[in-house]
Scaffold this motif. Structure first.
Motif, short mmCIF file in Angstrom:
data_model
loop_
_atom_site.label_atom_id
_atom_site.label_comp_id
_atom_site.label_asym_id
_atom_site.label_seq_id
_atom_site.Cartn_x
_atom_site.Cartn_y
_atom_site.Cartn_z
N THR A 150 34.96 18.59 0.88
CA THR A 150 34.96 17.94 2.19
C THR A 150 36.36 17.84 2.80
O THR A 150 36.50 17.40 3.94
CB THR A 150 34.36 16.53 2.09
OG1 THR A 150 35.00 15.85 1.01
CG2 THR A 150 32.87 16.58 1.87
N ASP A 151 37.39 18.22 2.05
CA ASP A 151 38.74 18.17 2.59
C ASP A 151 39.07 19.38 3.48
O ASP A 151 40.10 19.42 4.12
CB ASP A 151 39.78 18.07 1.46
CG ASP A 151 39.90 16.64 0.97
OD1 ASP A 151 39.45 15.74 1.71
OD2 ASP A 151 40.42 16.43 -0.13
N ARG B 49 33.21 21.25 5.10
CA ARG B 49 32.39 20.30 5.85
C ARG B 49 31.27 21.03 6.59
O ARG B 49 30.14 20.56 6.68
CB ARG B 49 33.26 19.51 6.82
CG ARG B 49 34.23 18.57 6.11
CD ARG B 49 34.81 17.54 7.05
NE ARG B 49 35.78 18.09 7.98
CZ ARG B 49 37.06 18.34 7.70
NH1 ARG B 49 37.51 18.09 6.49
NH2 ARG B 49 37.89 18.81 8.61
N ASN C 229 28.75 7.51 13.60
CA ASN C 229 29.98 8.11 13.10
C ASN C 229 31.23 7.75 13.87
O ASN C 229 32.34 7.95 13.39
CB ASN C 229 29.84 9.65 13.10
CG ASN C 229 28.71 10.11 12.21
OD1 ASN C 229 28.57 9.63 11.10
ND2 ASN C 229 27.89 10.99 12.72
N LYS C 230 31.03 7.27 15.09
CA LYS C 230 32.21 7.11 15.95
C LYS C 230 32.38 5.70 16.49
O LYS C 230 33.17 5.49 17.41
CB LYS C 230 32.10 8.09 17.14
CG LYS C 230 32.21 9.56 16.74
CD LYS C 230 33.65 9.96 16.61
CE LYS C 230 33.81 11.44 16.31
NZ LYS C 230 35.22 11.79 16.13
N THR C 231 31.62 4.75 16.00
CA THR C 231 31.82 3.39 16.50
C THR C 231 32.05 2.44 15.33
O THR C 231 31.60 2.69 14.21
CB THR C 231 30.60 2.86 17.30
OG1 THR C 231 29.50 2.75 16.40
CG2 THR C 231 30.24 3.78 18.46
N THR C 232 32.75 1.36 15.62
CA THR C 232 32.99 0.35 14.59
C THR C 232 31.67 -0.21 14.09
O THR C 232 31.46 -0.37 12.88
CB THR C 232 33.84 -0.80 15.18
OG1 THR C 232 34.98 -0.22 15.80
CG2 THR C 232 34.26 -1.77 14.13
N LEU D 32 29.91 2.20 11.55
CA LEU D 32 30.48 2.18 10.20
C LEU D 32 30.20 0.84 9.52
O LEU D 32 29.91 0.78 8.33
CB LEU D 32 31.98 2.46 10.24
CG LEU D 32 32.38 3.84 10.77
CD1 LEU D 32 33.87 4.05 10.63
CD2 LEU D 32 31.64 4.95 10.05
N ARG E 139 26.62 0.90 8.33
CA ARG E 139 26.47 1.70 7.10
C ARG E 139 27.01 0.93 5.91
O ARG E 139 26.45 1.00 4.81
CB ARG E 139 27.21 3.04 7.27
CG ARG E 139 26.46 4.00 8.17
CD ARG E 139 27.31 5.16 8.63
NE ARG E 139 27.62 6.10 7.57
CZ ARG E 139 28.37 7.19 7.76
NH1 ARG E 139 28.86 7.46 8.96
NH2 ARG E 139 28.62 8.01 6.76
N ALA E 140 28.09 0.18 6.13
CA ALA E 140 28.66 -0.62 5.04
C ALA E 140 27.70 -1.73 4.62
O ALA E 140 27.44 -1.93 3.43
CB ALA E 140 29.99 -1.20 5.47
N SER F 141 24.79 -0.46 2.70
CA SER F 141 25.12 0.00 1.35
C SER F 141 25.37 -1.16 0.41
O SER F 141 24.88 -1.18 -0.72
CB SER F 141 26.35 0.90 1.42
OG SER F 141 26.74 1.31 0.14
N ARG G 163 22.26 14.26 1.13
CA ARG G 163 23.37 13.31 1.25
C ARG G 163 24.63 13.89 1.85
O ARG G 163 25.42 13.19 2.44
CB ARG G 163 23.70 12.72 -0.13
CG ARG G 163 22.66 11.72 -0.57
CD ARG G 163 23.12 10.97 -1.78
NE ARG G 163 24.24 10.10 -1.46
CZ ARG G 163 24.92 9.42 -2.37
NH1 ARG G 163 24.61 9.53 -3.61
NH2 ARG G 163 25.93 8.65 -2.02
N ARG G 164 24.82 15.19 1.70
CA ARG G 164 26.06 15.78 2.21
C ARG G 164 25.97 16.08 3.71
O ARG G 164 26.96 16.41 4.33
CB ARG G 164 26.40 17.06 1.44
CG ARG G 164 26.88 16.75 0.04
CD ARG G 164 27.40 17.95 -0.68
NE ARG G 164 28.06 17.55 -1.92
CZ ARG G 164 29.34 17.27 -2.02
NH1 ARG G 164 30.11 17.31 -0.95
NH2 ARG G 164 29.87 16.93 -3.19
N LYS H 99 23.02 11.64 -12.99
CA LYS H 99 23.95 11.63 -14.12
C LYS H 99 23.51 12.69 -15.12
O LYS H 99 22.33 12.88 -15.37
CB LYS H 99 23.91 10.27 -14.81
CG LYS H 99 24.66 9.22 -14.03
CD LYS H 99 24.64 7.94 -14.80
CE LYS H 99 25.38 6.87 -14.05
NZ LYS H 99 25.30 5.57 -14.70
N GLU H 100 24.50 13.34 -15.66
CA GLU H 100 24.17 14.32 -16.70
C GLU H 100 23.71 13.59 -17.94
O GLU H 100 24.27 12.58 -18.34
CB GLU H 100 25.42 15.13 -17.04
CG GLU H 100 25.78 16.12 -15.96
CD GLU H 100 27.02 16.88 -16.33
OE1 GLU H 100 28.10 16.34 -16.11
OE2 GLU H 100 26.90 17.98 -16.83
#
Lengths: 327, 502
Positions: A9-10, A15, A191-194, A197, A200-201, A204, A271-272, A325-326
């Protein structure tokens, strides 16, 4: 370049690849379905049919992503039906046209969902418990309201939109613009407003979000308002399309949002990908599956539900393999 | 007492939770350029005091001042606004958001351009901030996809973004490996040079005395001592923490290696994915084998793979006494092997139930009668015995496990295996993580007793002192490979281990 670097994603291409993986997979599946059905699915008409039937479920899925993000709230299903009926009445009885249909439906859904959310927060009850109870209450209101309205009509006819009422919204390109508008606005919000985010927080981990200085209660109320507004839009769109939305009881309303819920569940395996786009894509995939099964002659109802359930399980198993998880 | 500028002052802080008095008349003063440690046993009120300072909770009484101005935070936002940066004890991170958003969450308004956020700037600034501290964390990755250490580094970076005048670190180092810990010490010292007041909590008293200029000790929610200068030494701090004299060394008394001749575990060419590869060593009965390494060396994965929790990609774990190969946790338990995880809340304990059930679960087979039934009296006897014998401080075994302090939870996590009759091998991953000095000493005494009894012990250790102090041999991993095995001897010290580690 190895697979890990390809989805890093960097980098910009990483992306981009993350956004394209699932659309490509779904496209391959649809191409295979097209081959099986002798090219019927990817004709202009076939594609439009899939797209149109995905709009409603996409909007419902996006609405659920807001109203259910802090816990499953079944009340939203009954609110959706009740609100759509209020919208129909406002159009038919008050002659308010689109304004009545969408305004009535959105406003009613927001009020009902805020009541349900306020009770949940105030009483500190598990969302699924309170949601079911409120769902039963709203369904009862819906049935009573519908009966009362029916009694007001000559000969006790059902209240429904006239054959030409508000039909423009379910025709191309208005339906496409509605779908696109909802996606663009939600992507901006998320994605673009306070707020986006913050929401979403809170969804979660509410406790941590509060520790980061986020007003969780305010955020939840705003999120539920957005979700309820989307549900109201979905109710009005459904009413415009089908002329009426049947009231139900005994949690039967849940069935009317089931495919939207399925779209939201399916998107959790992507998820990605951007969450809003993933719901739209999931809804498209589910519609494609249903159109495919219809072409194959699979009977509506149980067998369709069976294949939808199987599709979700198999897809989620495959899509979330890397997250597990593996052992 | 120092004449440095006072940046923060709390006077007469009181805080109660029902009948529990967490803080009673606590005073604390933080000065510019001073490292101030907050010490105390589990449940002494340290985290409560810190949560009050950070605006997460309101005090019942008392007043606070930042640079002489009254300070009564309503939320952590007020703390940020007063340039107080903090890292809380438990992970304070949103798993479903990218690292960059986590760093600026709660403080995003500065990135607003009209109604929308300039997310490009958020990612750019987050990357620059992480790089400034030498932290290698991908900013666009969902925080939940990262290992615990990188998530903690994200939190530290978040605390640094407020350009803190006061930096609060609550048990931050316990989640960090040796090398990352050194980076944090560097940050702490740089901030000290800049004139920042640093308040930190750690259960590692040696680390505390190494770093701190001043130590405030809390006991039972009250201020027990304010130490500075020569008074800041390990014995003194320990004594003030527990209220009695604690003998200097809670590790083993001698530096001689000892073990029984019989081999308990044969680890051969063991690998797990890319975490570690081709590890081979034996453990004897009556022997303690420590496993050490830098972050990402694969030490925790090795512990889990030995017990069959992680699947081995290559190699074997063989128990000669029972002629068994360990391929899954069930095989491990059936052959007298137990595992105590590092993360007790999410991996060891069933947090939504009672002490009773947590104590009981490993012994269900032994408790079952011929008909497969478990008599309630037998079950109660076992859990009561475990709680009493292992000194679990609780109101009874029907108490919720979540209500216990970290140290007492750890006692449950360990004791439930020790009450089993057939325990031959015990693998422990950082067993003293986040427990106070009293519980730490108790756990080490248990380990010593188990060694005396002939139990084979594997001790996965983030703290080198623990491995050096307790182990007969230390298996050192580097980048997932076995880099050396050090035997216990009188001259063994951290430098020798670091040499093999690096």
């Amino acid at each position: 370049m190895n697979a890990k670097a390809l989805v890093n994603t960097d980098t910009w291409y990483g992306r981009l690849v993350n956004q394209l993986i699932f659309p490509i997979i779904i496209a391959i599946i649809v191409v295979i379905m097209n081959l099986i059905t002798g090219g019927r699915m990817l004709s202009g008409n076939g594609l439009y049919q899939i797209f149109v039937s995905s709009i409603l479920n996409a909007i419902i899925g996006m609405a659920i992503s807001y109203t259910w993000s802090t816990g499953p709230d079944f009340a939203v299903a009954a609110a959706y039906i009740l609100a759509a009926n209020v919208g129909i009445i406002a159009t038919v009885k008050l002659g308010l046209g689109y304004f009545g249909l969408f305004g009535g439906s959105i406003l009613t859904c927001i009020v009902l969902q805020l009541i349900s959310t306020w009770l949940r927060i105030k009483l500190k009850l598990p969302s699924w418990v309170l949601g079911m109870a409120i769902c039963l209450i709203y369904e009862a209101f819906g049935v009573m309201y519908s009966l009362w309205c029916t009694k007001q009509t000559v000969g006790g006819a059902l209240i429904q939109l006239g054959p030409t009422d508000c039909k423009g919204i379910v025709r191309f390109p208005a339906d496409f613009l509605l779908w696109l508008g909802v996606i663009v606005v939600l992507m901006l919000i998320q994605n673009k407003t306070t707020f986006g985010l913050n929401y979403r927080a809170v969804s979660s981990n509410m406790e941590v979000a509060e520790h980061m200085g986020i007003n969780s209660r305010k955020t939840i109320y705003i999120g539920v308002t957005i979700g309820a507004a989307l549900m109201g839009i979905a109710g009005a769109f459904n009413a415009a399309s089908a002329n009426l939305v049947n009231t139900t009881s005994n949690l039967g309303s849940f069935g009317q949002i089931a495919r939207g819920l399925a779209a939201w569940l399916l998107s959790s395996g992507m998820r990605r990908m951007d969450p809003v786009l993933s719901i739209a894509l999931s809804s498209f995939a589910i519609s494609a599956l249903f159109v495919f099964l219809t072409y194959l002659g699979v009977p509506q109802g149980t067998w369709m539900s069976f294949f939808l359930g199987m599709f979700i399980v198999v897809f989620l198993c495959l899509a979330t393999r890397s997250n597990k998880k593996e052992e | 007492m120092s004449e440095k500028e006072i940046l923060f002052e709390a006077r007469g802080i009181y805080k109660s939770f029902g009948p529990t008095r967490a803080n009673q008349d606590v005073n604390i003063t933080l000065r510019a350029g001073e490292i101030h440690a907050l010490a105390g046993e589990n449940g002494s009120g340290k985290s409560t005091l810190i949560s009050i300072l950070c605006g997460m909770q309101k005090p019942d009484a008392g007043e606070m001042f930042v640079k002489g101005q009254p300070y009564a935070p309503k939320s952590p936002l007020d703390a940020y606004a007063n340039n107080i940066g903090f890292v809380v004890q438990e992970l304070g991170i949103i798993n479903d958001l990218p690292v960059a958003y986590n760093i600026y969450l709660g403080n995003l308004d500065r990135y607003k351009q009209g109604p929308v956020l300039n997310t490009t700037s958020i990612f750019r600034d987050a990357k620059a901030e992480l790089e400034k501290h030498g932290f290698d964390v991908p900013v666009r990755e969902m925080a939940g996809n990262l290992p615990v250490e990188k998530r903690k580094l994200t939190e530290i970076t978040k605390a640094m973004t407020v350009d803190p005048d006061i930096l609060i670190l609550d048990e931050t180092t316990q989640a960090l490996s040796y090398d990352t810990r050194q980076k944090l010490y560097q940050i702490i010292n740089e901030e000290k040079e800049k004139g920042t007041a640093i308040l930190f909590v750690t259960h590692d008293v040696e680390e505390m005395c190494e770093l701190a200029d001043v130590v405030t000790v809390l006991r039972d929610g009250r201020l027990a001592a304010d130490l500075s200068g020569d008074d800041v030494n390990v014995d003194n701090v320990r004594q003030k923490m527990v209220g009695r004299k604690v003998e200097g060394n809670y590790y083993r008394d001698n530096m001689e290696a000892s073990a029984l001749p019989e081999v308990a575990i044969e680890v051969r060419d063991l690998s797990h994915g890319k975490a570690f590869r081709g590890v081979t060593f034996d453990v004897h009965y009556g022997e303690i084998v420590g496993i050490c390494g830098l972050s990402d060396a694969g030490i925790h994965e090795l512990g889990k793979t030995i017990c069959g929790i992680l699947k081995a990609s290559t190699g074997t774990v063989y128990l000669p006494r029972t002629n068994a190969f360990i391929k899954n946790p069930k095989a491990a338990v059936n052959n007298g092997m137990a595992y105590v995880p590092k993360d007790r809340d999410s991996e060891a304990l069933m947090m939504k139930t009672t002490i009773h059930y947590n104590e009981l679960v490993p012994s269900l087979t032994e408790l079952s009668n011929a008909a497969g039934m478990i008599m309630p009296k037998d079950a109660s006897n076992l859990s009561d015995t475990a709680a009493i014998d292992f000194n679990v401080r609780c109101l009874g075994t029907n108490q919720a496990i979540g209500a216990l302090s970290g140290g007492n939870k750890q006692k449950v996590s360990i004791s439930r295996w020790l009450v089993k009759q057939n325990l031959d091998i015990l693998v422990m991953d950082c067993p003293t993580r986040g427990v106070d000095v009293g519980v730490k000493a108790y756990i080490y005494s248990l380990i010593k007793q188990l060694k005396e009894k002939g139990v084979a012990l594997i001790l996965v250790a983030d703290e080198m002192g623990e491995a050096i102090g307790m182990a007969d041999r230390i298996v050192v991993l580097k980048d997932g490979k076995l880099n050396g095995i050090l035997n216990r001897h009188p001259g063994l010290d951290e430098h020798e281990v670091i040499e093999v580690m690096i």
